[in-house]
Design a protein around this motif. Structure first.
Motif, short mmCIF file in Angstrom:
data_model
loop_
_atom_site.label_atom_id
_atom_site.label_comp_id
_atom_site.label_asym_id
_atom_site.label_seq_id
_atom_site.Cartn_x
_atom_site.Cartn_y
_atom_site.Cartn_z
N SER A 13 0.80 -1.23 0.00
CA SER A 13 0.00 0.00 0.00
C SER A 13 0.83 1.28 0.00
O SER A 13 0.34 2.32 -0.43
CB SER A 13 -0.94 0.01 1.20
N PHE A 33 -9.25 -2.60 -6.04
CA PHE A 33 -9.71 -3.41 -4.92
C PHE A 33 -8.64 -3.38 -3.85
O PHE A 33 -7.49 -3.71 -4.12
CB PHE A 33 -9.95 -4.85 -5.40
N SER A 35 -7.41 -4.63 -0.05
CA SER A 35 -7.66 -5.63 0.99
C SER A 35 -6.54 -5.59 2.02
O SER A 35 -5.45 -5.11 1.75
CB SER A 35 -7.78 -7.04 0.39
N ARG A 36 -6.86 -6.07 3.19
CA ARG A 36 -5.87 -6.16 4.27
C ARG A 36 -5.96 -7.56 4.85
O ARG A 36 -7.05 -8.09 5.05
CB ARG A 36 -6.18 -5.16 5.38
N TYR A 37 -4.82 -8.16 5.08
CA TYR A 37 -4.77 -9.44 5.77
C TYR A 37 -4.25 -9.18 7.17
O TYR A 37 -3.14 -8.69 7.34
CB TYR A 37 -3.84 -10.42 5.03
N TYR A 63 -21.37 -5.93 5.24
CA TYR A 63 -19.97 -6.29 5.08
C TYR A 63 -19.40 -6.85 6.38
O TYR A 63 -19.92 -6.61 7.46
CB TYR A 63 -19.15 -5.07 4.64
N THR A 65 -15.54 -9.14 7.97
CA THR A 65 -14.26 -9.74 7.67
C THR A 65 -14.48 -11.11 7.04
O THR A 65 -15.55 -11.71 7.18
CB THR A 65 -13.40 -9.89 8.95
N THR A 83 -20.69 -13.71 -0.02
CA THR A 83 -20.50 -12.42 -0.69
C THR A 83 -21.81 -11.66 -0.70
O THR A 83 -22.86 -12.22 -0.38
CB THR A 83 -20.04 -12.62 -2.16
#
Length: 97
Positions: A13, A33, A35-37, A63, A65, A83
């Motif tokens: 990022s 898109f 995203s974060r892990y 929404y 996690t 989803t």
């Protein structure tokens, strides 16, 4: 680097990046898109039911996690099982099991 239709790129990022504005020559869509892990010990958006940025507001009602591997033993976050189009997410078993 120019991307062709159907290609994507993944990067950290903090990498400086940009693209030219869509010039409207086609009806083709471009999409980003993010995203974060994070481990399940992390509280994602604690104490809020909406995100407010740049003059807009997005409700987090639909929404949550997504658990991609293992098990959540903390329960800090609402977990999405499907989803927004009702397709199930598949969680991978922990490595070594």
């Amino acid at each position: 680097m120019e991307m062709r239709a159907g290609q994507f790129i993944m990067f950290w990022s903090t990498l400086m990046h940009a693209s030219h504005p869509h010039e409207g020559r086609t009806r083709d869509m471009r999409m980003g898109f993010a995203s974060r892990y994070v481990p399940t010990s992390v509280e994602v958006y604690p104490g809020t039911d909406a995100i407010e940025e740049y003059g807009g507001r997005v409700s987090l009602d639909r929404y949550g996690t997504v658990l991609v591997s293992g098990a959540d033993t903390y329960g800090h976050n609402k977990t999405a099982e499907r989803t927004t189009r009702d397709h199930p997410f598949v969680t991978q078993p922990p490595v070594g099991r």
